[in-house]
Design a protein around this motif. Structure first.
Motif, PDB file in Angstrom:
ATOM      1  N   GLU A 187      43.964  59.888  52.424  1.00  0.00           N
ATOM      2  CA  GLU A 187      44.809  61.011  51.996  1.00  0.00           C
ATOM      3  C   GLU A 187      46.076  61.066  52.859  1.00  0.00           C
ATOM      4  O   GLU A 187      47.185  61.285  52.357  1.00  0.00           O
ATOM      5  CB  GLU A 187      43.995  62.303  52.146  1.00  0.00           C
ATOM      6  CG  GLU A 187      44.493  63.495  51.377  1.00  0.00           C
ATOM      7  CD  GLU A 187      43.630  64.734  51.704  1.00  0.00           C
ATOM      8  OE1 GLU A 187      44.177  65.839  51.619  1.00  0.00           O
ATOM      9  OE2 GLU A 187      42.439  64.589  52.072  1.00  0.00           O
ATOM     10  N   VAL A 188      45.899  60.864  54.171  1.00  0.00           N
ATOM     11  CA  VAL A 188      47.057  60.861  55.056  1.00  0.00           C
ATOM     12  C   VAL A 188      47.932  59.636  54.766  1.00  0.00           C
ATOM     13  O   VAL A 188      49.154  59.730  54.699  1.00  0.00           O
ATOM     14  CB  VAL A 188      46.623  60.866  56.546  1.00  0.00           C
ATOM     15  CG1 VAL A 188      47.831  60.676  57.457  1.00  0.00           C
ATOM     16  CG2 VAL A 188      45.902  62.173  56.877  1.00  0.00           C
ATOM     17  N   ASP A 189      47.278  58.491  54.530  1.00  0.00           N
ATOM     18  CA  ASP A 189      48.048  57.286  54.219  1.00  0.00           C
ATOM     19  C   ASP A 189      48.995  57.527  53.048  1.00  0.00           C
ATOM     20  O   ASP A 189      50.145  57.080  53.058  1.00  0.00           O
ATOM     21  CB  ASP A 189      47.100  56.119  53.910  1.00  0.00           C
ATOM     22  CG  ASP A 189      47.866  54.815  53.709  1.00  0.00           C
ATOM     23  OD1 ASP A 189      48.281  54.221  54.727  1.00  0.00           O
ATOM     24  OD2 ASP A 189      48.084  54.415  52.550  1.00  0.00           O
ATOM     25  N   ALA A 190      48.495  58.248  52.064  1.00  0.00           N
ATOM     26  CA  ALA A 190      49.282  58.466  50.846  1.00  0.00           C
ATOM     27  C   ALA A 190      50.562  59.252  51.105  1.00  0.00           C
ATOM     28  O   ALA A 190      51.550  59.101  50.373  1.00  0.00           O
ATOM     29  CB  ALA A 190      48.429  59.175  49.797  1.00  0.00           C
ATOM     30  N   ILE A 191      50.557  60.101  52.143  1.00  0.00           N
ATOM     31  CA  ILE A 191      51.766  60.913  52.369  1.00  0.00           C
ATOM     32  C   ILE A 191      52.714  60.288  53.407  1.00  0.00           C
ATOM     33  O   ILE A 191      53.795  60.817  53.662  1.00  0.00           O
ATOM     34  CB  ILE A 191      51.424  62.367  52.749  1.00  0.00           C
ATOM     35  CG1 ILE A 191      50.446  62.444  53.939  1.00  0.00           C
ATOM     36  CG2 ILE A 191      50.818  63.114  51.575  1.00  0.00           C
ATOM     37  CD1 ILE A 191      51.033  62.383  55.270  1.00  0.00           C
ATOM     38  N   ILE A 192      52.319  59.152  53.981  1.00  0.00           N
ATOM     39  CA  ILE A 192      53.182  58.503  54.976  1.00  0.00           C
ATOM     40  C   ILE A 192      54.587  58.206  54.418  1.00  0.00           C
ATOM     41  O   ILE A 192      55.593  58.491  55.088  1.00  0.00           O
ATOM     42  CB  ILE A 192      52.514  57.213  55.526  1.00  0.00           C
ATOM     43  CG1 ILE A 192      51.262  57.567  56.338  1.00  0.00           C
ATOM     44  CG2 ILE A 192      53.485  56.386  56.360  1.00  0.00           C
ATOM     45  CD1 ILE A 192      51.507  58.423  57.574  1.00  0.00           C
ATOM     46  N   PRO A 193      54.692  57.663  53.181  1.00  0.00           N
ATOM     47  CA  PRO A 193      56.053  57.387  52.675  1.00  0.00           C
ATOM     48  C   PRO A 193      56.926  58.639  52.624  1.00  0.00           C
ATOM     49  O   PRO A 193      58.142  58.554  52.826  1.00  0.00           O
ATOM     50  CB  PRO A 193      55.800  56.827  51.267  1.00  0.00           C
ATOM     51  CG  PRO A 193      54.407  56.271  51.331  1.00  0.00           C
ATOM     52  CD  PRO A 193      53.651  57.187  52.250  1.00  0.00           C
ATOM     53  N   GLU A 194      56.290  59.780  52.367  1.00  0.00           N
ATOM     54  CA  GLU A 194      57.091  61.016  52.318  1.00  0.00           C
ATOM     55  C   GLU A 194      57.646  61.378  53.692  1.00  0.00           C
ATOM     56  O   GLU A 194      58.777  61.846  53.811  1.00  0.00           O
ATOM     57  CB  GLU A 194      56.247  62.173  51.779  1.00  0.00           C
ATOM     58  CG  GLU A 194      55.809  61.934  50.345  1.00  0.00           C
ATOM     59  CD  GLU A 194      55.068  63.139  49.786  1.00  0.00           C
ATOM     60  OE1 GLU A 194      55.678  64.216  49.670  1.00  0.00           O
ATOM     61  OE2 GLU A 194      53.855  62.995  49.491  1.00  0.00           O
ATOM     62  N   ILE A 195      56.840  61.138  54.741  1.00  0.00           N
ATOM     63  CA  ILE A 195      57.345  61.411  56.098  1.00  0.00           C
ATOM     64  C   ILE A 195      58.451  60.421  56.436  1.00  0.00           C
ATOM     65  O   ILE A 195      59.511  60.801  56.928  1.00  0.00           O
ATOM     66  CB  ILE A 195      56.210  61.310  57.152  1.00  0.00           C
ATOM     67  CG1 ILE A 195      55.065  62.278  56.828  1.00  0.00           C
ATOM     68  CG2 ILE A 195      56.766  61.594  58.550  1.00  0.00           C
ATOM     69  CD1 ILE A 195      53.931  62.255  57.840  1.00  0.00           C
ATOM     70  N   VAL A 196      58.201  59.147  56.127  1.00  0.00           N
ATOM     71  CA  VAL A 196      59.191  58.108  56.447  1.00  0.00           C
ATOM     72  C   VAL A 196      60.509  58.383  55.723  1.00  0.00           C
ATOM     73  O   VAL A 196      61.593  58.184  56.283  1.00  0.00           O
ATOM     74  CB  VAL A 196      58.631  56.709  56.086  1.00  0.00           C
ATOM     75  CG1 VAL A 196      59.726  55.658  56.149  1.00  0.00           C
ATOM     76  CG2 VAL A 196      57.482  56.344  57.032  1.00  0.00           C
ATOM     77  N   SER A 197      60.412  58.884  54.483  1.00  0.00           N
ATOM     78  CA  SER A 197      61.640  59.113  53.709  1.00  0.00           C
ATOM     79  C   SER A 197      62.491  60.243  54.295  1.00  0.00           C
ATOM     80  O   SER A 197      63.667  60.372  53.977  1.00  0.00           O
ATOM     81  CB  SER A 197      61.301  59.416  52.247  1.00  0.00           C
ATOM     82  OG  SER A 197      60.749  60.711  52.167  1.00  0.00           O
ATOM     83  N   LEU A 198      61.905  61.049  55.169  1.00  0.00           N
ATOM     84  CA  LEU A 198      62.690  62.083  55.864  1.00  0.00           C
ATOM     85  C   LEU A 198      63.548  61.458  56.965  1.00  0.00           C
ATOM     86  O   LEU A 198      64.423  62.102  57.528  1.00  0.00           O
ATOM     87  CB  LEU A 198      61.756  63.137  56.472  1.00  0.00           C
ATOM     88  CG  LEU A 198      61.036  64.046  55.465  1.00  0.00           C
ATOM     89  CD1 LEU A 198      59.921  64.829  56.163  1.00  0.00           C
ATOM     90  CD2 LEU A 198      62.032  65.002  54.811  1.00  0.00           C
ATOM     91  N   ASN A 199      63.249  60.183  57.274  1.00  0.00           N
ATOM     92  CA  ASN A 199      64.028  59.426  58.248  1.00  0.00           C
ATOM     93  C   ASN A 199      64.008  60.009  59.669  1.00  0.00           C
ATOM     94  O   ASN A 199      65.047  60.222  60.296  1.00  0.00           O
ATOM     95  CB  ASN A 199      65.475  59.302  57.747  1.00  0.00           C
ATOM     96  CG  ASN A 199      66.203  58.154  58.404  1.00  0.00           C
ATOM     97  OD1 ASN A 199      65.563  57.203  58.874  1.00  0.00           O
ATOM     98  ND2 ASN A 199      67.511  58.245  58.475  1.00  0.00           N
TER      99      ASN A 199
END
Lengths: 401, 401
Positions: free
Chosen positions: B314-326
């Motif tokens: 579940e956490v893995d799935a939201i990693i791209p969203e954190i990364v996209s915040l730069n």
């Protein structure tokens, strides 16, 4: 506070051994296009050595802390870099080769511009080094002594220069004569104890004299003086480790650091080849050699990947010559990392190789950041490197029965 | 004693940067059928991140020491968890969401059974949480004040509850009102200084009043009160690190811990998705975000391997969203290990990943305990994580020249 060096020193024996500490300044790096300079360099000799060595990586001060050259080297020499903090003035002075005696206080100085009330420019418009040197020459002629204290000026880069105060009863607990910010009134030096009050009085008088001498110069007409420091009283390396220690380094800063800890300075030339020639010539005269290679750091600071690679290859080429001298222990490491992409010192761990008869050889295949991260020594504090070198050299007694 | 955080704080600059500290509670584990939950989970995003990151593992307190949530988190926030020990009363209070003010003393309490002379059962037969809550309700109605001190009761699990004492001049150097062993006479509270003597007097009076109110209940007829603590005076995270810091956590304990160090608590929902939504919404309002995921620990404590795997996915799935915040720096780690086979917190090192522009990327291929054990950062103390995060964010000056 527990002093690791003091603890280790009690275990050091008189056993004779030859140790070489080869410091490639700013060695550690981070990958550019998938490779660090150490990985990109063609280093057959270092890689062969790695196969017979214990590898690891060092933390110079603390994880995340970027060290200057002073803390980086003190730590490698076995000194706690947080306990022994060397003043900025003394490092600046060492960096330009100033001889500092026990009665001296040294400080770094800036030429500045002021209007008689506030400091307009803390760097006097960054004059060219040559222009600045001429002004230092003029000051040297006009100002030689204040009260009973001799004043000596040394030119530095651009707006920077160094002042040495020589006299009786001078302290170095003196606050900076510097407003820190432009457009602010001058903040004068203050002494925090009796000897330092004398220093502060001389410093403030000196700045007024400098302003008087330079009053017709529109830009370079003032000076800020800061980082007051006396020669620090460090335990002496040859006594602590019971080894006659010689330093082979081409830059004044590193000769100065070696001298601070009591090593003898061995004259050498300007190249790595010169340094190795010196090492061979003096091989019988010392037990411990500190050999410093500067350019790995310089090219890191300049962001020049290919040039850093070339210096590493240049060092690789002379490795067989060091090995043929048959040292008991050869340590190859850096004082800190200077990654090309950062163009500056950094906090990244530093590759470490220890070669001797008694290594746990066989794990690593090459000398680079990644092999070192997974090496047999693990991640250790840089101030443990000397303890390890002594151990491999058979110079440490067992602790406890 | 050398205070690392104090040392680091002197090097912190005002440089602006965005740092995210994502804490997966109890993340570290040991293999079951050859794989840890992190290895068994399908984590393409974490693994891709690992390829661009520096990996390592952390020791929260000391090798072999199993930390509670308090020390585990304080260490990650950069505080020495041995120097700053947080009282059990305050942690229990934070865990159930009690607001603690500067004049308050809080303590944890047990319902117990006694016969007027000795304590027969220190847990009053472990009543159901609902039954216990009703007794707390009754006490709240009957006992509101002793002398000038307000008494507030908060229900907990089974036999446990929390008492808050609010008044002038209360100290927390009070010994436990608890015989520790069953079948022993009561041991009453004692104050070890003047303000604490007042607290002890109130506490002992309170226990007698509780016994009076509950005298007809055969089992729940007494209380033991211990772990007295005031709000601890910790250096404040935003001042130490010069960052506006916000905490996103679903459980009161972790919001409480963040508040203890001076972070602002950001309201959020109950799921990981809610937390990420909050992170995005508040992205411009803070420099530093502490994001806490609880369930990795909960399922570790319950011994539920598959469920722990699912939370990691579940956490893995939201990693791209954190990364996209730069963010300038993204740290992913745990506060301790909670291995499924142990069903409890443990002493095992904790996986650590630091992602930024300036990592020594390329060594590691996945995010799990084994890659972390062999990562570029080595094995470090958890209290070094903040120093590293600041370093990668460009928020630390060089130490020494």
């Amino acid at each position: 506070m527990f002093d690791k060096q003091e603890f280790v020193s009690k275990l050091v024996t008189e056993e004779k051994a030859k140790i070489v500490l080869l410091v490639m300044d700013g060695l550690g790096d981070i990958p550019v296009n998938g490779k660090t300079p150490l990985q990109a360099a063609n280093t057959p000799n270092l890689d062969n050595l790695a196969k017979e060595s214990d590898l690891g990586q060092t933390i110079p001060v603390l994880p995340g802390i970027t060290p200057g050259s002073g803390p980086g080297h003190l730590s490698l020499f076995g000194y706690d870099p947080i306990k022994y903090q060397i003043g900025r003035g003394i490092l600046e002075a060492l960096g330009i080769g100033v001889e500092v005696g026990e009665k001296d206080v040294v400080a770094r100085a800036n030429f500045a511009t002021w209007d008689g009330k506030v400091v307009l420019d803390r760097r006097a418009g960054r004059p060219a080094t040559e222009e600045s040197a001429k002004v230092v020459q003029l000051l040297s002629e006009k100002i030689k002594k204040i009260e009973d204290v001799e004043i000596t000026f040394y030119p530095g880069k651009e707006h920077r220069f160094v002042v040495k105060f020589t006299g009786e009863g001078l302290g170095d607990k003196v606050t900076d004569a510097d407003p820190q910010k432009e457009g602010h009134p001058m903040v004068w030096a203050e002494g925090l104890d009796e000897p330092s009050k004398k220093t502060a009085r001389i410093v403030n008088e000196l700045i007024k004299k400098i302003a008087e001498v330079l009053k017709d110069n529109p830009k370079i007409n003032f000076a800020l003086i800061r980082g007051f420091s006396k020669y620090p009283d460090l335990p002496k390396f040859p006594q602590v480790y019971k080894m006659k220690a010689g330093a082979i380094a081409t830059y004044p800063m590193y000769r100065g650091l070696a001298k601070l800890v009591g090593m003898e300075i061995i004259e050498t030339g300007q190249t790595v080849a010169d340094e190795i020639k010196t090492l061979k010539e003096k091989w019988n005269d010392y037990d411990f050699f500190y050999v410093h290679v500067k350019k790995t750091d310089s090219y890191g600071e300049d962001g020049k990947f290919e040039e850093k690679v070339k210096v590493i290859e240049e060092v690789d080429a002379i490795i067989p010559e060091i090995v043929s001298l048959n040292p008991d222990v050869l340590v190859i490491t850096g004082d800190h990392s200077t990654p090309v992409p950062l163009k500056a010192h950094s906090w990244h761990p530093v590759p470490l190789l220890i070669w001797s008869k008694y290594t746990r050889r066989g794990l690593s295949q090459a000398f680079n950041e990644f092999e070192c991260a997974r090496g047999t020594l693990g991640t250790i504090h840089a101030s443990d490197v000397m303890t390890l070198a002594l151990a491999y050299a058979g110079k440490l007694e067992k602790f406890g029965a």
